[in-house]
Design an enzyme around this catalytic site. Structure first.
Site, mmCIF file in Angstrom:
data_model
loop_
_atom_site.group_PDB
_atom_site.id
_atom_site.type_symbol
_atom_site.label_atom_id
_atom_site.label_comp_id
_atom_site.label_asym_id
_atom_site.label_seq_id
_atom_site.Cartn_x
_atom_site.Cartn_y
_atom_site.Cartn_z
ATOM 1 C CD GLU A 57 5.617 -7.130 -1.085
ATOM 2 O OE1 GLU A 57 5.518 -8.235 -0.546
ATOM 3 O OE2 GLU A 57 6.704 -6.544 -1.244
ATOM 4 C CB VAL A 58 -0.776 -2.495 1.441
ATOM 5 C CG1 VAL A 58 -1.278 -1.647 2.609
ATOM 6 C CG2 VAL A 58 -0.926 -1.735 0.130
#
Ligand SMILES: NC(=O)c1ccc[n+]([C@@H]2O[C@H](COP(=O)([O-])OP(=O)(O)OC[C@H]3O[C@@H](n4cnc5c(N)ncnc54)[C@H](O)[C@@H]3O)[C@@H](O)[C@H]2O)c1
Length: 311
Positions: free
Chosen positions: A143-144
């Site tokens: 997840e960014v």
């Protein structure tokens, strides 16, 4: 990314730090591991040497330090220390004091606010969340997460770095507590614990139902695509009568609180929902890693063959 990465500095040689180091080294990126605990660094070094042979560590591609050194502009810093806001802020401040103004800094927090972690930074625009999953050298998704100050260039740099590591970065539009994966994981567990508390089902039967129904399907399709395939009208009909009965407590489950108070922490204390001994733990760990690799290969193959949810 135009310039080659000089070094990846990983701060925190715990569960995640070790698998992050394995990931970087497997992609031939030099790694510097920083941890305030020399014992954690020693354990990490042993695990790296076991995995990559002593030759690699001797070649200087991997070093460990209890204190910071000045880093070059093209280093990347991954903060992966204890999930505690004050500790993370202090580590980010140390990182900023030891790198150039443009060095990319990512935090592997599981769900703390990126803005809160970045508070007090001189250059918060170069901070992003990069939430890896355990083990980081195996699980594809990351997840960014942007903070309010994070620039598009930082997100792009982060995604390019992750893609180069063979990862599947997925960018959130904003930072919310728990991001996406932990929100969903906790929503599932809140209902699971509620069902156990109410005596609706036993642990074995619950695991059997979830693993061999929703579980196997989710390995191949995300929940939204899966629902598309099932029909949204059907989903709505069920949602209309079900939601009033679903668990919606805003505090952790009583059962969970009791287990933890009793020292019933799961495999590491020999008792959780199940009983554990060393042999069972070893078997499970080995089986899980091996099986995960095969499941990931099947899921990737499905994506490659066109099952990729074109919109
Ligand atoms: N364990 C998981 O499954 C998992 C998965 C994804 C993300 N995360 C996140 O990754 C981060 C690390 O988790 P973990 O499970 O590896 O934790 P851990 O407790 O295993 O390791 C944390 C390490 O940080 C070190 N540390 C603490 N303060 C420090 C400081 N000031 N300077 C240098 N080192 C310091 C500790 O000595 C320890 O070795 C957390 O933010 C966690 O939420 C964990």
């Amino acid at each position: 990314m135009t310039q080659p990465i000089e070094r990846v500095v990983i701060v925190g040689a715990g569960t995640m730090g070790v698998t992050l180091a394995k990931l970087m080294l497997a992609h031939r990126l030099p790694v510097r591991m920083i941890d305030k605990q020399a014992t954690a660094l020693e354990a990490c070094r042993r695990e790296i040497e076991r995995t990559f042979s002593e030759h690699l560590a001797a070649a200087g591609e991997f070093d460990v330090q209890t204190h910071w050194s000045q880093e070059g502009e093209t280093s990347i810093i991954i903060e992966s220390v204890t999930e505690n806001l004050a500790i993370k802020r202090a580590v980010i401040a140390e990182a900023e004091a030891h790198c150039a103004a443009t060095t990319l800094i990512v935090t592997n927090t599981s769900g703390l606010s990126i803005d809160a972690i970045g508070q007090g930074m001189r250059h918060p625009e170069r901070l992003a969340g990069a939430h890896f999953f355990n083990p980081a050298d195996l699980i594809p998704a990351v997840e960014v997460i942007p903070g309010a100050a994070t620039t598009k260039a930082t997100i792009h740099h982060t995604c390019t770095f992750l893609t180069g590591l063979g990862k599947r970065p997925a960018v959130l539009n904003q930072s919310v507590p728990g991001f996406v994966a932990n929100r969903i994981q906790h929503a599932i567990m809140r209902e699971c614990l509620s069902l156990l508390e109410k005596g609706v089902v036993d642990a074995e039967a619950l695991d059997e139902i979830v693993q061999f129904s929703i579980g196997v399907r989710l390995a191949l399709n995300g929940p939204l695509m899966q629902r598309d395939l099932n029909g949204l009208d059907t989903h709505l009909n069920i949602a209309r009568y079900l939601y009033e009965d679903l668990e919606d407590t805003h505090t952790p489950s009583r059962l969970l609180e009791e287990y933890v108070a009793q020292g019933r922490l799961g495999a590491k204390t020999g008792q959780g929902f199940y009983s554990w001994d060393d042999a069972r733990i070893k078997r499970q760990e080995h089986q899980t890693r091996d099986s995960l690799e095969r499941i990931i290969a099947v899921a990737m193959e499905e994506k490659r063959s066109g099952n990729d949810g074109e919109r």
